[in-house]
Every structure is written in C-alpha cells, then in structure tokens.
Design a protein around this motif. Sequence first.
Motif, PDB file in Angstrom:
ATOM      1  N   ALA A   1    -120.370 -10.788  36.089  1.00  0.00           N
ATOM      2  CA  ALA A   1    -119.775 -11.565  34.997  1.00  0.00           C
ATOM      3  C   ALA A   1    -120.649 -11.531  33.745  1.00  0.00           C
ATOM      4  CB  ALA A   1    -119.526 -13.001  35.445  1.00  0.00           C
ATOM      5  N   GLY A   2    -121.275 -10.394  33.480  1.00  0.00           N
ATOM      6  CA  GLY A   2    -122.043 -10.238  32.258  1.00  0.00           C
ATOM      7  C   GLY A   2    -123.385 -10.939  32.289  1.00  0.00           C
ATOM      8  N   GLN A   3    -123.841 -11.374  31.105  1.00  0.00           N
ATOM      9  CA  GLN A   3    -125.127 -12.039  30.972  1.00  0.00           C
ATOM     10  C   GLN A   3    -124.972 -13.363  30.245  1.00  0.00           C
ATOM     11  OE1 GLN A   3    -127.933  -9.283  29.132  1.00  0.00           O
ATOM     12  NE2 GLN A   3    -128.551  -8.561  31.147  1.00  0.00           N
ATOM     13  N   ALA A   4    -125.938 -14.234  30.444  1.00  0.00           N
ATOM     14  CA  ALA A   4    -125.974 -15.536  29.773  1.00  0.00           C
ATOM     15  C   ALA A   4    -127.429 -15.974  29.674  1.00  0.00           C
ATOM     16  CB  ALA A   4    -125.152 -16.563  30.544  1.00  0.00           C
ATOM     17  N   THR A   5    -127.678 -16.961  28.846  1.00  0.00           N
ATOM     18  CA  THR A   5    -129.014 -17.510  28.686  1.00  0.00           C
ATOM     19  C   THR A   5    -129.210 -18.658  29.670  1.00  0.00           C
ATOM     20  OG1 THR A   5    -128.986 -16.942  26.343  1.00  0.00           O
ATOM     21  CG2 THR A   5    -130.616 -18.563  27.044  1.00  0.00           C
ATOM     22  N   LEU A   6    -130.320 -18.627  30.408  1.00  0.00           N
ATOM     23  CA  LEU A   6    -130.619 -19.722  31.326  1.00  0.00           C
ATOM     24  C   LEU A   6    -130.879 -21.000  30.543  1.00  0.00           C
ATOM     25  CD1 LEU A   6    -132.960 -18.064  33.989  1.00  0.00           C
ATOM     26  CD2 LEU A   6    -130.563 -18.702  34.245  1.00  0.00           C
ATOM     27  N   GLY A   7    -130.496 -22.124  31.134  1.00  0.00           N
ATOM     28  CA  GLY A   7    -130.690 -23.422  30.511  1.00  0.00           C
ATOM     29  C   GLY A   7    -132.147 -23.852  30.530  1.00  0.00           C
ATOM     30  N   PRO A   8    -132.409 -25.099  30.104  1.00  0.00           N
ATOM     31  CA  PRO A   8    -133.793 -25.576  30.000  1.00  0.00           C
ATOM     32  C   PRO A   8    -134.471 -25.867  31.339  1.00  0.00           C
ATOM     33  CG  PRO A   8    -132.254 -27.310  29.383  1.00  0.00           C
ATOM     34  CD  PRO A   8    -131.435 -26.068  29.580  1.00  0.00           C
ATOM     35  N   THR A   9    -133.696 -26.064  32.397  1.00  0.00           N
ATOM     36  CA  THR A   9    -134.296 -26.380  33.706  1.00  0.00           C
ATOM     37  C   THR A   9    -133.604 -25.605  34.828  1.00  0.00           C
ATOM     38  OG1 THR A   9    -132.822 -28.284  33.924  1.00  0.00           O
ATOM     39  CG2 THR A   9    -135.021 -28.706  33.016  1.00  0.00           C
ATOM     40  N   PRO A  10    -133.762 -24.274  34.850  1.00  0.00           N
ATOM     41  CA  PRO A  10    -133.149 -23.527  35.947  1.00  0.00           C
ATOM     42  C   PRO A  10    -133.785 -23.904  37.282  1.00  0.00           C
ATOM     43  CG  PRO A  10    -134.612 -22.107  34.703  1.00  0.00           C
ATOM     44  CD  PRO A  10    -134.536 -23.408  33.966  1.00  0.00           C
ATOM     45  N   THR A  11    -133.028 -23.718  38.354  1.00  0.00           N
ATOM     46  CA  THR A  11    -133.536 -23.964  39.703  1.00  0.00           C
ATOM     47  C   THR A  11    -134.432 -22.804  40.109  1.00  0.00           C
ATOM     48  OG1 THR A  11    -131.598 -25.234  40.316  1.00  0.00           O
ATOM     49  CG2 THR A  11    -132.863 -24.263  42.115  1.00  0.00           C
ATOM     50  N   LEU A  12    -135.606 -23.134  40.651  1.00  0.00           N
ATOM     51  CA  LEU A  12    -136.574 -22.109  41.029  1.00  0.00           C
ATOM     52  C   LEU A  12    -136.623 -21.929  42.535  1.00  0.00           C
ATOM     53  CD1 LEU A  12    -139.533 -23.084  38.678  1.00  0.00           C
ATOM     54  CD2 LEU A  12    -137.759 -21.371  38.290  1.00  0.00           C
ATOM     55  N   GLY A  13    -136.927 -20.718  42.950  1.00  0.00           N
ATOM     56  CA  GLY A  13    -137.108 -20.394  44.349  1.00  0.00           C
ATOM     57  C   GLY A  13    -138.002 -19.180  44.452  1.00  0.00           C
ATOM     58  N   GLY A  14    -138.147 -18.654  45.645  1.00  0.00           N
ATOM     59  CA  GLY A  14    -138.960 -17.467  45.853  1.00  0.00           C
ATOM     60  C   GLY A  14    -139.849 -17.621  47.059  1.00  0.00           C
ATOM     61  N   GLY A  15    -141.033 -17.029  46.984  1.00  0.00           N
ATOM     62  CA  GLY A  15    -141.964 -17.111  48.080  1.00  0.00           C
ATOM     63  C   GLY A  15    -143.129 -16.172  47.886  1.00  0.00           C
ATOM     64  N   THR A  16    -143.984 -16.111  48.886  1.00  0.00           N
ATOM     65  CA  THR A  16    -145.181 -15.284  48.829  1.00  0.00           C
ATOM     66  C   THR A  16    -145.272 -14.396  50.060  1.00  0.00           C
ATOM     67  OG1 THR A  16    -146.443 -17.068  49.843  1.00  0.00           O
ATOM     68  CG2 THR A  16    -146.496 -16.937  47.444  1.00  0.00           C
ATOM     69  N   PHE A  17    -146.126 -13.378  49.948  1.00  0.00           N
ATOM     70  CA  PHE A  17    -146.396 -12.480  51.057  1.00  0.00           C
ATOM     71  C   PHE A  17    -147.693 -12.901  51.741  1.00  0.00           C
ATOM     72  CE2 PHE A  17    -144.154  -9.980  47.807  1.00  0.00           C
ATOM     73  CZ  PHE A  17    -143.033  -9.598  48.537  1.00  0.00           C
ATOM     74  N   THR A  18    -147.910 -12.417  52.952  1.00  0.00           N
ATOM     75  CA  THR A  18    -149.178 -12.688  53.618  1.00  0.00           C
ATOM     76  C   THR A  18    -150.261 -11.761  53.100  1.00  0.00           C
ATOM     77  OG1 THR A  18    -148.488 -11.274  55.459  1.00  0.00           O
ATOM     78  CG2 THR A  18    -148.200 -13.655  55.719  1.00  0.00           C
ATOM     79  N   SER A  19    -149.914 -10.854  52.222  1.00  0.00           N
ATOM     80  CA  SER A  19    -150.868 -10.071  51.434  1.00  0.00           C
ATOM     81  C   SER A  19    -150.711 -10.578  50.007  1.00  0.00           C
ATOM     82  CB  SER A  19    -150.532  -8.582  51.539  1.00  0.00           C
ATOM     83  OG  SER A  19    -149.267  -8.334  50.961  1.00  0.00           O
ATOM     84  N   PRO A  20    -151.533 -10.164  49.078  1.00  0.00           N
ATOM     85  CA  PRO A  20    -151.391 -10.676  47.712  1.00  0.00           C
ATOM     86  C   PRO A  20    -149.995 -10.430  47.136  1.00  0.00           C
ATOM     87  CG  PRO A  20    -153.469  -9.528  47.958  1.00  0.00           C
ATOM     88  CD  PRO A  20    -152.694  -9.284  49.216  1.00  0.00           C
ATOM     89  N   GLY A  21    -149.507 -11.416  46.382  1.00  0.00           N
ATOM     90  CA  GLY A  21    -148.245 -11.254  45.662  1.00  0.00           C
ATOM     91  C   GLY A  21    -147.145 -12.168  46.124  1.00  0.00           C
ATOM     92  N   GLY A  22    -146.094 -12.202  45.327  1.00  0.00           N
ATOM     93  CA  GLY A  22    -144.945 -13.033  45.630  1.00  0.00           C
ATOM     94  C   GLY A  22    -143.778 -12.728  44.725  1.00  0.00           C
ATOM     95  N   ILE A  23    -142.704 -13.477  44.925  1.00  0.00           N
ATOM     96  CA  ILE A  23    -141.456 -13.307  44.176  1.00  0.00           C
ATOM     97  C   ILE A  23    -141.020 -14.669  43.652  1.00  0.00           C
ATOM     98  CG2 ILE A  23    -138.993 -12.761  44.393  1.00  0.00           C
ATOM     99  CD1 ILE A  23    -139.750 -10.624  46.411  1.00  0.00           C
ATOM    100  N   SER A  24    -140.512 -14.683  42.424  1.00  0.00           N
ATOM    101  CA  SER A  24    -139.925 -15.888  41.833  1.00  0.00           C
ATOM    102  C   SER A  24    -138.474 -15.614  41.484  1.00  0.00           C
ATOM    103  CB  SER A  24    -140.661 -16.291  40.545  1.00  0.00           C
ATOM    104  OG  SER A  24    -141.968 -16.695  40.815  1.00  0.00           O
ATOM    105  N   VAL A  25    -137.633 -16.630  41.634  1.00  0.00           N
ATOM    106  CA  VAL A  25    -136.223 -16.559  41.278  1.00  0.00           C
ATOM    107  C   VAL A  25    -135.888 -17.822  40.480  1.00  0.00           C
ATOM    108  CG1 VAL A  25    -133.870 -16.699  42.225  1.00  0.00           C
ATOM    109  CG2 VAL A  25    -135.535 -15.152  43.250  1.00  0.00           C
TER     110      VAL A  25
END
Length: 195
Positions: A26-50
Amino acid sequence: MNATAKTILAAIGLIGLAACSPNMPAGQATLGPTPTLGGGTFTSPGGISVAVDARNIGGRTGICGVWAESINQSVMTRNSAPKILDSGGVTMAGEAVAQGLKFLRQVKPATSYAGMQANCITTERAWRAGDEARPLKVHFPRQIVFNDLDGGFGESGGILIWFRPGGPGAHPSDRKPWYHLGGTSVSGEIAASDQ
C-alpha cells in the motif's frame, strides 16, 4: 479419483489460499511520533529493530513500518534478517493483524524512528472505530540463525547463534536483553558496566 473430483479439490484449495491471502502493498507513509518498537538481539554481537504504526488505509487496517540491523554485528548473522522478519507479526490489542514483516523498509539504526518514511501494507482486517488508540505489539519467535555445532545441543565444538526477541536491538544504545557466555548456552542480564 476422477478428473472432476480432482478439479473440485483443487478449487477448494485455491479458495482456502485466497482466504489466507498475503498482505497487500500500500505504498509508503511517514511514521507517527510514537511508533511501536520491537526486535531483538543475537547471542553474538548485533540485533534488529522494528518500528510500526497502524492506520486506516481504504477502510482496511494498514501497517506501516521500518526495520534496521546493527552496523557492527557478526558475519554469521548477516543476511539472517529476511528470515527473522518473515517470521514476525503484529497484533493490535491482542488480535493478529499482520503476519510476515519482510515488506518493512530498511533504514539505518536510530534512537527514534518517528517521522521516517515507511513501507505500508493493507491487511484483511477492516479498520474499526477506536483502532487508532488500540495498542500494537511486534512479535518474533526465538530462533536459531546459525548452527555450526559438531555435536548435538550441550556438546562442545562449534557455534550456535540464537535470535531472541526483546525489544529494539539494532542501535548501540538499545538495551541488550541477553548475552551468550563462552559457548555454555547460558544466558543472562547484561550488567550496567557491560552496556
């Protein structure tokens, strides 16, 4: 089984797949001022944010969002993000609204994702009055992203790397909810001095 029965069974199968149709771009849009965050980390260095927002797109529940991965992460976890994103989903007040998050737009890790351009999808769920105030949650399963063990679990020799959900994990300032202790498969909280 005759040809007519096979045709009927195939049609039923296609109707079932249509009922579970994937999210529609459905195309693109600008995220609002307080988007919901999620993600996680690896057991080695690094992680992901959503970061995701929900909105009314043509009378349907739309999900818009971005994702980022750590700049400094293990080479063994590079290229694991698509699999992790595909396993993720979004719920609204406990109700599943989107499954599979590979549609999200990749961005650089940030302390805030508010105001970023995000990719959007529409879901099968109709938008309802009050949805703008309903809480969203991003879900990922704990999963193995790299397995180079010589033996089975608990045996020494080789490397096993997990992805564990636990909030945004791509930016260096994101709290890391767990770590791996010297190949022992023991996890625990990071002390303030380790952050």
